[in-house]
Write a protein that holds these residues in place. Structure first.
Motif: not given
Length: 127
Positions: A53-54, A57-58, A61-65, A67-69
């Motif tokens: 999922l990296i 998430s990029e 524009y999420f810093e971490r996976v 955060d996306l989840l």
């Protein structure tokens, strides 16, 4: 593998087992059961390989996976709550219509007391 990954995979297997039980009791048809099996399989794969999922998430524009989840989970939960509320309201309206129609039909037929009183009156007149 971390303890979180192991527990996530065990949870996914347990939920697939629950889906299987409901399929065997005929509460889920084949399409619904396939959806749930696929969902729990994807859940297990993401738990074991979170690096998949990296890229997503990029892209968002999420810093971490994580955060996306988290954002994705809140979106899904919001959708489920709203959909459940609308389904609840729909069922409530249907139930109200059924109760009203039964109440009206009960008013149109003579009540049991009236029928019993008429029978007693007829028996007195005949005696």
């Amino acid at each position: 593998m971390t303890l979180f990954q192991i527990s996530s995979v065990l949870f996914a297997l347990f939920m697939a087992y629950v889906a299987r039980i409901h399929q065997q009791k005929a509460r889920l048809n084949m399409v619904e059961a396939s959806f749930w099996y696929s969902l729990w399989f994807v859940f297990a794969v993401i738990a074991v390989f979170p690096q998949l999922l990296i890229g997503i998430s990029e892209y968002f524009y999420f810093e971490r996976v994580f955060d996306l989840l988290t954002v994705g989970a809140f979106m899904i939960l919001s959708f489920i709550v709203i959909r459940s509320y609308f389904m609840y309201r729909e069922i409530l309206i249907k139930l109200e219509k059924v109760v009203r129609s039964q109440a009206i039909s009960n008013l149109e037929t003579p009540s049991r007391k009236t029928t019993t009183a008429k029978i007693k009156k007829a028996n007195r007149a005949a005696a």
